[in-house]
Design a protein around this motif. Structure first.
Motif, short mmCIF file in Angstrom:
data_model
loop_
_atom_site.label_atom_id
_atom_site.label_comp_id
_atom_site.label_asym_id
_atom_site.label_seq_id
_atom_site.Cartn_x
_atom_site.Cartn_y
_atom_site.Cartn_z
N HIS A 158 0.82 -1.21 0.00
CA HIS A 158 0.00 0.00 0.00
C HIS A 158 0.87 1.27 0.00
CE1 HIS A 158 -4.04 -1.73 0.65
NE2 HIS A 158 -3.39 -2.68 1.30
N TYR A 205 6.25 0.46 -9.30
CA TYR A 205 5.04 0.29 -10.10
C TYR A 205 3.88 -0.13 -9.21
CZ TYR A 205 1.49 -1.34 -13.24
OH TYR A 205 0.28 -1.51 -13.86
N PHE A 206 2.76 0.60 -9.34
CA PHE A 206 1.54 0.31 -8.60
C PHE A 206 0.45 -0.15 -9.57
CE2 PHE A 206 3.82 2.80 -5.57
CZ PHE A 206 3.30 2.47 -4.31
N ASP A 208 -3.54 -1.24 -10.43
CA ASP A 208 -4.89 -0.93 -9.99
C ASP A 208 -5.55 -2.23 -9.55
OD1 ASP A 208 -4.76 1.82 -10.52
OD2 ASP A 208 -5.21 1.50 -12.64
N TYR A 209 -5.62 -2.43 -8.26
CA TYR A 209 -6.05 -3.72 -7.72
C TYR A 209 -7.56 -3.76 -7.50
CZ TYR A 209 -5.61 -8.11 -5.15
OH TYR A 209 -5.70 -9.41 -4.76
N THR A 227 -11.26 0.11 -7.29
CA THR A 227 -9.85 -0.21 -7.46
C THR A 227 -9.01 0.66 -6.53
OG1 THR A 227 -9.51 1.39 -9.24
CG2 THR A 227 -10.21 -0.81 -9.88
N PRO A 229 -4.51 1.40 -5.56
CA PRO A 229 -3.15 1.09 -6.01
C PRO A 229 -2.41 0.18 -5.03
CG PRO A 229 -3.23 3.30 -5.08
CD PRO A 229 -4.63 2.79 -5.08
N ARG A 231 1.56 -1.75 -4.75
CA ARG A 231 2.92 -1.85 -5.27
C ARG A 231 3.28 -3.30 -5.57
NH1 ARG A 231 7.88 -1.81 -7.07
NH2 ARG A 231 9.55 -0.72 -5.97
#
Length: 419
Positions: A158, A205-206, A208-209, A227, A229, A231
């Motif tokens: 996070h 890099y994150f 979109d979960y 969604t 972010p 990492r």
């Protein structure tokens, strides 16, 4: 009227619903695979910690950073000292008498409320709301030192790398002379999100979960899922974060172990949200662990689709999935070749001498299990014995073959803090 009221009351408790380990946050894979893999991996560090604390007539304090609903308590208290023999009792690495306190911290008040309700009758637990984005909150820094600083299921993903370094440096400053830190991120190169591999590994890099996996497949596309972010990270990136934290705090942070969790069965294997080529593997593996539920074993076979220009990753996943496929096919052949009337195999498929040792051990396990139990005619021995053992054997194969580099859904690092 009394009878109707009684059933209504029972229904409203939420505990009268039909339970299933096939779907949801706490599916069979979570309970029998992922949590257990974490437990096996942290076991040596916890055993050493308990031994040292007991020697000094001290008990253990744990803080769960990003505790959510307080699942970390069950996860840590469920770690056993060893794999017991048939006659031995299972003993927890941290027994109740050795735990002084478990403290949970999370930003989300709804999850803290859930944790407080779940642990309402446990006097050794305590929870409060706190934000980790700028390091350990003042409330934590004011606490006495903890012996275990614990994160789980991607908590540290996070945060940006500099935030992670600040959190870990604060942990080092706050810790006693010797403690354990367990860091949990999302692996950068899980097959679940092969579509995202192309992002440069030398930059943060994150993704979109989406927590879309909690919905059944038939309604998943109809639900608007928020969604956020997260990492994605490799072991090298974690090492840089930890080394910076160690320098900033002036405290030694020794890596004890890195491991990849859920290489085969990450949450998004079935959704295909980040890789349309993903096989829907989690549901059938959940089925392996479900009592009186036979699994179509062929559904466990994976056709790996490589991604161009990622030779190292392709080589690993080719080898990994060929090993899991070989174990599954061998089990299918054994089941079909076993004669229940004669209580013996008609033929046994050949095990090649050049197979990796973990694969050969897995194949030998399945042969011995089917040979030893296949003759039992009651209790659906395939669904209730053979298939769960196949699940555990696939789990062991994953544990033996994972490189701890960030190729699973989760990448976990276990560190010892020394002052």
């Amino acid at each position: 009227m009394t009878e109707k009221t009684a059933y209504t009351q029972a229904f409203q408790t939420g505990k009268y619903e039909k339970a299933s380990g096939l779907l949801g946050k706490y599916d069979n894979v979570r309970r029998f695979w992922e949590d257990q893999v974490t437990g096996y991996s942290v076991r040596p560090a916890l055993n050493n910690l308990v031994e040292r604390k007991r020697h000094h007539l001290e008990r253990i304090r744990v803080i769960d950073l990003g505790c959510g609903g307080g699942d970390g308590y069950d996860q840590l208290m469920g770690v056993t000292t060893k794999d017991p023999g048939l006659y031995e009792w299972i003993t927890g690495a941290i027994t109740s008498d050795m735990l002084k306190e478990y403290v949970g911290l999370d930003l989300n008040p709804d999850l803290i409320k859930q944790a407080e309700e779940y642990h309402a009758n446990n006097p050794k637990t305590r929870f409060y709301i706190g934000d980790l984005s700028e390091g350990l909150p003042a409330e934590v820094m004011a606490e006495p030192p903890f012996d275990v600083y614990f994160t789980s299921y991607g908590t540290l993903s996070h945060f940006h790398d500099d935030q992670n370094s600040k959190i870990i440096a604060d942990v080092c400053r706050h810790a006693p002379d010797q403690a354990i830190f367990i860091g949990d991120w999302l692996g950068r190169y899980s097959y679940e999100w092969q579509d995202l591999w192309h992002h440069p590994a030398d930059r943060e890099y994150f993704m979109d979960y989406r927590i879309s996996y909690i919905y059944p497949e038939e309604i998943r596309d109809q639900v608007e899922v928020a969604t956020f972010p997260l990492r994605l990270i490799t072991r090298d990136e974690v090492t840089r974060i930890v080394e910076k934290a160690s320098r900033d705090a002036g405290v030694e942070l020794k890596p004890l172990k890195f491991f990849d969790r859920s290489v085969l069965i990450g949450r998004h294997m079935d959704t295909g949200d980040y890789n349309a080529n993903c096989p829907k593997i989690r549901l059938p593996i959940n089925s392996l662990f479900e009592g009186y539920c036979r699994t179509e074993l062929e559904s466990l076979l994976i056709d790996y689709i490589p991604r161009q220009s990622f030779d190292y990753l392709n080589n690993f996943f080719e080898m990994f999935f060929m090993c899991t496929n070989t174990l599954v096919k061998y089990t299918i052949d054994l089941v079909s070749a076993y004669d229940t009337d004669k209580e013996e195999f008609g033929s046994i498929p050949e095990v090649q001498p050049f197979y990796p040792e973990p694969l050969k051990r897995g194949m030998d396990t399945m042969r011995r299990v089917i040979q030893g139990i296949g003759w039992v005619s009651y209790g659906d021995v395939r669904a209730n014995v053979i298939e769960p053992i196949l699940g555990y054997t696939l789990r062991q194969l994953e544990m033996d073959l994972q490189p701890g580099m960030g190729v699973g859904h989760g990448l976990i690092g276990i560190f010892e803090i020394r002052k």
